[in-house]
Design a protein around this motif. Structure first.
Motif, mmCIF file in Angstrom:
data_model
loop_
_atom_site.group_PDB
_atom_site.id
_atom_site.type_symbol
_atom_site.label_atom_id
_atom_site.label_comp_id
_atom_site.label_asym_id
_atom_site.label_seq_id
_atom_site.Cartn_x
_atom_site.Cartn_y
_atom_site.Cartn_z
ATOM 1 N N UNK A 4 53.670 21.363 -139.036
ATOM 2 C CA UNK A 4 52.217 20.962 -138.799
ATOM 3 C C UNK A 4 51.553 21.037 -139.814
ATOM 4 N N UNK A 5 50.434 20.355 -140.127
ATOM 5 C CA UNK A 5 49.341 20.660 -141.165
ATOM 6 C C UNK A 5 49.269 21.977 -141.309
ATOM 7 N N UNK A 6 48.855 22.787 -140.308
ATOM 8 C CA UNK A 6 48.724 24.043 -140.560
ATOM 9 C C UNK A 6 49.837 24.934 -141.126
ATOM 10 N N UNK A 7 51.196 24.551 -140.654
ATOM 11 C CA UNK A 7 52.224 25.251 -141.120
ATOM 12 C C UNK A 7 53.110 24.738 -142.290
ATOM 13 N N UNK A 8 52.510 23.701 -142.904
ATOM 14 C CA UNK A 8 53.245 23.033 -143.808
ATOM 15 C C UNK A 8 53.706 23.949 -145.072
ATOM 16 N N UNK A 9 52.398 24.764 -145.520
ATOM 17 C CA UNK A 9 52.511 25.598 -146.777
ATOM 18 C C UNK A 9 53.645 26.850 -146.372
ATOM 19 N N UNK A 10 53.882 27.327 -145.318
ATOM 20 C CA UNK A 10 54.690 28.376 -144.847
ATOM 21 C C UNK A 10 56.397 27.680 -144.220
ATOM 22 N N UNK A 11 56.438 26.709 -144.286
ATOM 23 C CA UNK A 11 57.710 26.122 -143.951
ATOM 24 C C UNK A 11 58.158 25.041 -145.006
ATOM 25 N N UNK A 12 58.343 25.522 -146.345
ATOM 26 C CA UNK A 12 58.760 24.543 -147.333
ATOM 27 C C UNK A 12 60.168 24.116 -147.116
ATOM 28 N N UNK A 13 60.462 23.028 -147.514
ATOM 29 C CA UNK A 13 61.751 22.268 -147.340
ATOM 30 C C UNK A 13 62.886 23.141 -148.060
ATOM 31 N N UNK A 14 62.239 23.510 -149.224
ATOM 32 C CA UNK A 14 63.273 24.498 -150.161
ATOM 33 C C UNK A 14 63.945 25.790 -149.275
ATOM 34 N N UNK A 15 63.158 26.016 -148.277
ATOM 35 C CA UNK A 15 63.908 27.081 -147.475
ATOM 36 C C UNK A 15 64.688 26.796 -146.807
ATOM 37 N N UNK A 16 65.101 25.471 -146.271
ATOM 38 C CA UNK A 16 66.195 25.147 -145.300
ATOM 39 C C UNK A 16 67.140 24.263 -145.734
ATOM 40 N N UNK A 17 67.058 23.316 -146.865
ATOM 41 C CA UNK A 17 67.981 22.311 -147.035
ATOM 42 C C UNK A 17 69.430 22.961 -147.477
ATOM 43 N N UNK A 18 69.178 23.914 -148.366
ATOM 44 C CA UNK A 18 70.586 24.484 -148.699
ATOM 45 C C UNK A 18 71.442 25.254 -147.620
ATOM 46 N N UNK A 19 70.742 25.616 -146.505
ATOM 47 C CA UNK A 19 71.432 26.588 -145.507
ATOM 48 C C UNK A 19 71.746 25.712 -144.508
ATOM 49 N N UNK A 20 71.237 24.563 -144.204
ATOM 50 C CA UNK A 20 71.487 23.591 -143.097
ATOM 51 C C UNK A 20 72.920 23.500 -142.558
ATOM 52 N N UNK A 21 73.761 23.656 -143.246
ATOM 53 C CA UNK A 21 75.043 23.701 -142.404
ATOM 54 C C UNK A 21 75.526 24.947 -141.775
ATOM 55 N N UNK A 22 74.722 26.013 -142.417
ATOM 56 C CA UNK A 22 75.133 27.287 -141.673
ATOM 57 C C UNK A 22 74.299 27.838 -140.422
ATOM 58 N N UNK A 23 73.488 26.876 -140.093
ATOM 59 C CA UNK A 23 72.154 27.217 -139.044
ATOM 60 C C UNK A 23 72.921 26.956 -137.773
ATOM 61 N N UNK A 24 72.739 27.842 -136.598
ATOM 62 C CA UNK A 24 73.306 27.894 -135.268
ATOM 63 C C UNK A 24 72.066 27.863 -134.642
ATOM 64 N N UNK A 25 71.614 26.921 -133.560
ATOM 65 C CA UNK A 25 70.342 27.200 -133.046
ATOM 66 C C UNK A 25 70.678 27.643 -131.485
ATOM 67 N N UNK A 26 69.567 28.383 -131.157
ATOM 68 C CA UNK A 26 69.916 28.896 -129.623
ATOM 69 C C UNK A 26 68.539 28.311 -128.872
#
Length: 291
Positions: free
Chosen positions: A151-173
Protein backbone atom coordinates in the motif's frame (compact mmCIF):
# COMPACT_ATOMS: atom_id res chain seq x y z
CA UNK A 1 27.09 -14.08 21.14
CA UNK A 2 24.40 -14.86 23.69
CA UNK A 3 22.70 -18.24 23.75
CA UNK A 4 20.24 -20.41 25.63
CA UNK A 5 20.44 -24.20 25.73
CA UNK A 6 17.55 -26.49 26.65
CA UNK A 7 18.19 -30.22 26.35
CA UNK A 8 19.64 -30.71 22.85
CA UNK A 9 18.29 -27.42 21.47
CA UNK A 10 20.41 -24.25 21.33
CA UNK A 11 19.05 -20.75 20.75
CA UNK A 12 21.61 -18.12 19.70
CA UNK A 13 21.18 -14.42 18.93
CA UNK A 14 23.05 -13.13 15.87
CA UNK A 15 23.97 -9.54 15.03
CA UNK A 16 21.66 -8.43 12.23
CA UNK A 17 22.53 -4.74 12.63
CA UNK A 18 21.51 -1.87 14.88
CA UNK A 19 19.26 1.11 14.25
CA UNK A 20 17.92 3.96 16.37
CA UNK A 21 14.29 5.07 16.24
CA UNK A 22 12.31 7.91 17.73
CA UNK A 23 11.08 6.90 21.18
CA UNK A 24 7.65 8.38 20.57
CA UNK A 25 7.26 6.20 17.48
CA UNK A 26 8.32 3.06 19.31
CA UNK A 27 5.84 3.62 22.14
CA UNK A 28 3.03 5.20 20.11
CA UNK A 29 0.40 6.96 22.27
CA UNK A 30 2.23 6.33 25.55
CA UNK A 31 3.60 9.59 27.04
CA UNK A 32 7.37 9.84 27.35
CA UNK A 33 7.08 10.47 31.09
CA UNK A 34 5.79 6.88 31.38
CA UNK A 35 7.79 4.89 28.84
CA UNK A 36 11.12 6.53 29.64
CA UNK A 37 10.92 5.11 33.17
CA UNK A 38 11.01 1.62 31.68
CA UNK A 39 13.17 2.12 28.59
CA UNK A 40 15.72 4.93 28.15
CA UNK A 41 16.48 7.13 25.17
CA UNK A 42 19.44 9.34 24.31
CA UNK A 43 19.55 13.14 24.26
CA UNK A 44 17.95 13.15 20.81
CA UNK A 45 15.00 11.06 22.03
CA UNK A 46 16.29 8.09 20.04
CA UNK A 47 15.95 4.53 21.31
CA UNK A 48 18.51 1.88 20.42
CA UNK A 49 16.84 -0.87 18.41
CA UNK A 50 18.93 -3.94 17.57
CA UNK A 51 17.78 -6.28 14.82
CA UNK A 52 19.04 -9.64 16.01
CA UNK A 53 17.88 -12.82 14.27
CA UNK A 54 17.43 -15.89 16.45
CA UNK A 55 19.19 -19.09 15.39
CA UNK A 56 17.52 -22.26 16.64
CA UNK A 57 19.58 -25.44 16.34
CA UNK A 58 16.93 -28.08 16.86
CA UNK A 59 16.52 -31.71 15.76
CA UNK A 60 19.65 -31.52 13.58
CA UNK A 61 18.31 -28.53 11.66
CA UNK A 62 19.27 -24.87 11.63
CA UNK A 63 16.30 -22.54 11.84
CA UNK A 64 16.64 -18.76 11.64
CA UNK A 65 13.95 -16.36 12.85
CA UNK A 66 14.09 -13.24 10.64
CA UNK A 67 17.16 -11.88 8.88
CA UNK A 68 18.17 -8.45 10.15
CA UNK A 69 19.01 -5.43 7.99
CA UNK A 70 21.83 -7.11 6.07
CA UNK A 71 25.02 -5.50 4.84
CA UNK A 72 25.35 -3.10 1.94
CA UNK A 73 21.59 -3.01 1.47
CA UNK A 74 21.06 0.66 2.32
CA UNK A 75 22.42 3.89 0.88
CA UNK A 76 24.01 6.45 3.18
CA UNK A 77 20.81 8.49 2.94
CA UNK A 78 18.73 5.48 3.96
CA UNK A 79 21.07 4.76 6.86
CA UNK A 80 20.67 8.31 8.08
CA UNK A 81 16.89 8.29 7.72
CA UNK A 82 16.51 4.88 9.38
CA UNK A 83 19.06 5.60 12.09
CA UNK A 84 21.23 2.64 11.11
CA UNK A 85 24.47 2.71 13.07
CA UNK A 86 25.67 -0.85 12.48
CA UNK A 87 25.16 -3.39 9.70
CA UNK A 88 24.84 -7.15 9.97
CA UNK A 89 27.71 -9.48 10.82
CA UNK A 90 25.68 -12.70 10.58
CA UNK A 91 28.15 -14.56 8.30
CA UNK A 92 30.95 -13.87 10.79
CA UNK A 93 28.73 -14.87 13.73
CA UNK A 94 27.79 -18.15 12.05
CA UNK A 95 31.44 -18.90 11.32
CA UNK A 96 32.32 -18.69 15.03
CA UNK A 97 29.95 -21.61 15.72
CA UNK A 98 31.05 -23.64 12.72
CA UNK A 99 28.23 -22.71 10.35
CA UNK A 100 27.75 -20.66 7.20
CA UNK A 101 24.77 -19.08 5.45
CA UNK A 102 24.56 -22.22 3.30
CA UNK A 103 23.87 -24.28 6.44
CA UNK A 104 20.58 -22.56 7.27
CA UNK A 105 17.77 -25.01 6.53
CA UNK A 106 14.70 -22.88 7.27
CA UNK A 107 14.10 -19.15 7.70
CA UNK A 108 10.96 -18.37 9.69
CA UNK A 109 9.77 -14.83 8.92
CA UNK A 110 7.59 -13.12 11.51
CA UNK A 111 6.88 -10.39 8.94
CA UNK A 112 8.61 -8.62 6.08
CA UNK A 113 9.38 -5.06 7.16
CA UNK A 114 12.85 -4.23 5.94
CA UNK A 115 14.44 -4.31 9.39
CA UNK A 116 13.53 -8.01 9.40
CA UNK A 117 13.74 -8.90 5.71
CA UNK A 118 16.51 -6.83 4.08
CA UNK A 119 19.02 -9.40 5.29
CA UNK A 120 17.35 -12.13 3.23
CA UNK A 121 19.41 -10.91 0.28
CA UNK A 122 22.98 -9.76 -0.18
CA UNK A 123 25.06 -8.13 -2.89
CA UNK A 124 27.37 -10.52 -4.72
CA UNK A 125 29.22 -9.57 -7.91
CA UNK A 126 27.17 -6.36 -8.03
CA UNK A 127 23.81 -8.18 -7.99
CA UNK A 128 21.33 -9.17 -5.34
CA UNK A 129 21.24 -12.86 -4.47
CA UNK A 130 19.72 -14.92 -1.70
CA UNK A 131 21.71 -14.79 1.54
CA UNK A 132 20.47 -18.29 2.49
CA UNK A 133 20.39 -20.17 -0.82
CA UNK A 134 19.62 -23.62 0.65
CA UNK A 135 16.83 -22.55 2.99
CA UNK A 136 13.08 -22.77 2.79
CA UNK A 137 11.72 -19.33 3.65
CA UNK A 138 8.42 -19.56 5.50
CA UNK A 139 6.09 -16.54 5.23
CA UNK A 140 2.43 -16.03 6.06
CA UNK A 141 0.43 -15.73 2.84
CA UNK A 142 -1.15 -12.31 3.46
CA UNK A 143 2.24 -10.87 4.45
CA UNK A 144 3.80 -12.14 1.23
CA UNK A 145 0.97 -10.54 -0.76
CA UNK A 146 1.37 -7.28 1.18
CA UNK A 147 5.07 -7.26 0.32
CA UNK A 148 4.53 -7.85 -3.38
CA UNK A 149 1.59 -5.44 -3.59
CA UNK A 150 2.35 -2.80 -0.93
CA UNK A 151 0.00 0.00 0.00
CA UNK A 152 1.04 3.66 -0.08
CA UNK A 153 1.74 3.42 3.66
CA UNK A 154 3.96 0.33 3.35
CA UNK A 155 5.74 0.90 0.06
CA UNK A 156 8.91 2.16 1.74
CA UNK A 157 9.29 -0.85 4.02
CA UNK A 158 8.41 -3.51 1.42
CA UNK A 159 10.89 -2.76 -1.41
CA UNK A 160 10.97 -5.26 -4.25
CA UNK A 161 14.72 -5.72 -3.75
CA UNK A 162 13.89 -7.67 -0.58
CA UNK A 163 11.87 -10.38 -2.33
CA UNK A 164 12.79 -10.77 -6.00
CA UNK A 165 15.94 -12.83 -5.35
CA UNK A 166 14.29 -15.16 -2.80
CA UNK A 167 10.94 -15.83 -4.49
CA UNK A 168 11.80 -19.42 -5.60
CA UNK A 169 12.57 -20.34 -1.97
CA UNK A 170 9.38 -18.96 -0.45
CA UNK A 171 6.79 -21.29 1.08
CA UNK A 172 3.62 -19.52 2.20
CA UNK A 173 1.18 -20.66 4.85
CA UNK A 174 -2.27 -19.41 5.76
CA UNK A 175 -2.84 -18.65 9.42
CA UNK A 176 -0.83 -21.48 11.01
CA UNK A 177 2.35 -23.42 10.27
CA UNK A 178 4.21 -26.17 12.09
CA UNK A 179 7.56 -27.80 11.43
CA UNK A 180 6.25 -30.95 13.19
CA UNK A 181 9.20 -30.91 15.57
CA UNK A 182 7.98 -28.42 18.12
CA UNK A 183 8.17 -25.11 16.22
CA UNK A 184 4.90 -23.35 15.35
CA UNK A 185 3.97 -20.06 13.67
CA UNK A 186 0.65 -18.35 14.36
CA UNK A 187 -0.66 -15.40 12.38
CA UNK A 188 -1.64 -12.48 14.60
CA UNK A 189 -1.77 -9.53 12.19
CA UNK A 190 -1.69 -6.25 14.14
CA UNK A 191 1.80 -4.97 13.51
CA UNK A 192 1.46 -5.84 9.82
CA UNK A 193 -1.06 -7.69 7.65
CA UNK A 194 0.46 -11.13 8.12
CA UNK A 195 2.56 -10.64 11.24
CA UNK A 196 3.18 -13.98 12.97
CA UNK A 197 4.60 -15.21 16.27
CA UNK A 198 6.86 -18.20 16.85
CA UNK A 199 6.34 -20.80 19.57
CA UNK A 200 8.92 -23.47 20.42
CA UNK A 201 7.84 -26.30 22.71
CA UNK A 202 10.64 -28.31 24.31
CA UNK A 203 9.00 -30.79 26.63
CA UNK A 204 7.89 -28.81 29.69
CA UNK A 205 9.65 -25.66 28.47
CA UNK A 206 7.98 -23.22 26.07
CA UNK A 207 9.79 -20.35 24.34
CA UNK A 208 7.57 -17.73 22.72
CA UNK A 209 8.70 -15.01 20.34
CA UNK A 210 6.00 -12.38 19.86
CA UNK A 211 8.20 -10.42 17.44
CA UNK A 212 7.00 -6.83 16.97
CA UNK A 213 3.85 -7.26 19.03
CA UNK A 214 6.16 -7.36 22.07
CA UNK A 215 9.04 -5.24 20.78
CA UNK A 216 10.92 -4.83 24.06
CA UNK A 217 10.46 -6.07 27.60
CA UNK A 218 9.02 -2.62 28.43
CA UNK A 219 6.06 -3.26 26.11
CA UNK A 220 4.49 -5.82 28.46
CA UNK A 221 1.43 -3.60 28.93
CA UNK A 222 -0.93 -4.67 26.11
CA UNK A 223 -1.89 -1.03 25.51
CA UNK A 224 1.71 -0.06 24.77
CA UNK A 225 1.84 -0.51 21.01
CA UNK A 226 4.06 1.28 18.52
CA UNK A 227 3.11 3.81 15.87
CA UNK A 228 4.51 1.32 13.32
CA UNK A 229 1.49 -0.97 13.83
CA UNK A 230 -0.92 -1.07 10.89
CA UNK A 231 -3.76 -2.43 13.04
CA UNK A 232 -3.12 -1.26 16.63
CA UNK A 233 -6.42 -2.52 18.07
CA UNK A 234 -5.63 -5.99 16.73
CA UNK A 235 -2.16 -5.72 18.26
CA UNK A 236 -3.71 -4.98 21.65
CA UNK A 237 -6.08 -7.95 21.38
CA UNK A 238 -3.28 -10.34 20.39
CA UNK A 239 -0.91 -9.02 23.06
CA UNK A 240 -3.57 -9.55 25.72
CA UNK A 241 -4.10 -13.12 24.54
CA UNK A 242 -0.48 -14.21 24.17
CA UNK A 243 1.09 -12.35 27.07
CA UNK A 244 -1.63 -13.49 29.46
CA UNK A 245 -1.13 -17.11 28.47
CA UNK A 246 2.64 -16.75 28.65
CA UNK A 247 2.52 -15.26 32.12
CA UNK A 248 0.09 -17.88 33.42
CA UNK A 249 2.08 -20.81 32.03
CA UNK A 250 5.49 -19.29 32.81
CA UNK A 251 6.73 -19.27 29.24
CA UNK A 252 10.04 -17.63 28.33
CA UNK A 253 9.68 -14.62 26.02
CA UNK A 254 12.37 -14.10 23.35
CA UNK A 255 13.24 -10.67 21.89
CA UNK A 256 14.62 -9.52 18.54
CA UNK A 257 14.72 -5.74 19.14
CA UNK A 258 15.45 -5.42 22.86
CA UNK A 259 18.74 -3.63 23.62
CA UNK A 260 18.91 -5.07 27.15
CA UNK A 261 17.36 -8.53 27.33
CA UNK A 262 17.49 -11.64 25.12
CA UNK A 263 14.95 -13.71 27.02
CA UNK A 264 12.69 -12.98 29.97
CA UNK A 265 10.39 -14.91 32.24
CA UNK A 266 7.98 -12.64 34.11
CA UNK A 267 6.30 -13.02 37.48
CA UNK A 268 2.65 -13.64 36.65
CA UNK A 269 1.37 -11.60 39.61
CA UNK A 270 3.57 -8.50 39.38
CA UNK A 271 4.61 -8.72 35.70
CA UNK A 272 8.13 -7.85 36.81
CA UNK A 273 11.15 -9.76 35.50
CA UNK A 274 11.70 -13.00 37.41
CA UNK A 275 14.45 -14.61 35.32
CA UNK A 276 16.33 -13.34 32.30
CA UNK A 277 19.21 -13.61 29.90
CA UNK A 278 20.71 -10.16 29.52
CA UNK A 279 22.21 -8.91 26.28
CA UNK A 280 25.96 -9.06 26.77
CA UNK A 281 26.60 -6.27 24.28
CA UNK A 282 26.32 -2.98 26.16
CA UNK A 283 23.58 -0.62 25.01
CA UNK A 284 24.25 3.06 24.23
CA UNK A 285 22.26 4.18 27.27
CA UNK A 286 22.25 2.18 30.53
CA UNK A 287 18.95 0.76 31.72
CA UNK A 288 17.71 2.39 34.93
CA UNK A 289 14.23 1.72 36.24
CA UNK A 290 12.52 4.34 38.34
CA UNK A 291 10.75 3.11 41.44
Amino acid sequence: MDSLKINQTTVTWLNGGVSHVDGGTLFGPVPKVLWSRRYPCNEKNLVEMPTEPILIQHNQKNYLIDAGIGKGRFSEKDKRNKGISEESTIPEDLKTIGLSEQDIDVVLMTHLHDDHAAGLTKIENERLVSAYPNAKIIIEQSEWIAMKEPSKRNKGTYPKENWIAIEPQVHVFEGYFTTHDGIELFKTSGHSEGHSVVKLTLGEEVLIHLADLFITHAHINPLWVSAFDDYPLRSIEEKERWISEGLEKEWTFLFYHDAYYRAVQFDKATKEIKQSIKRSKKADVPLRYES
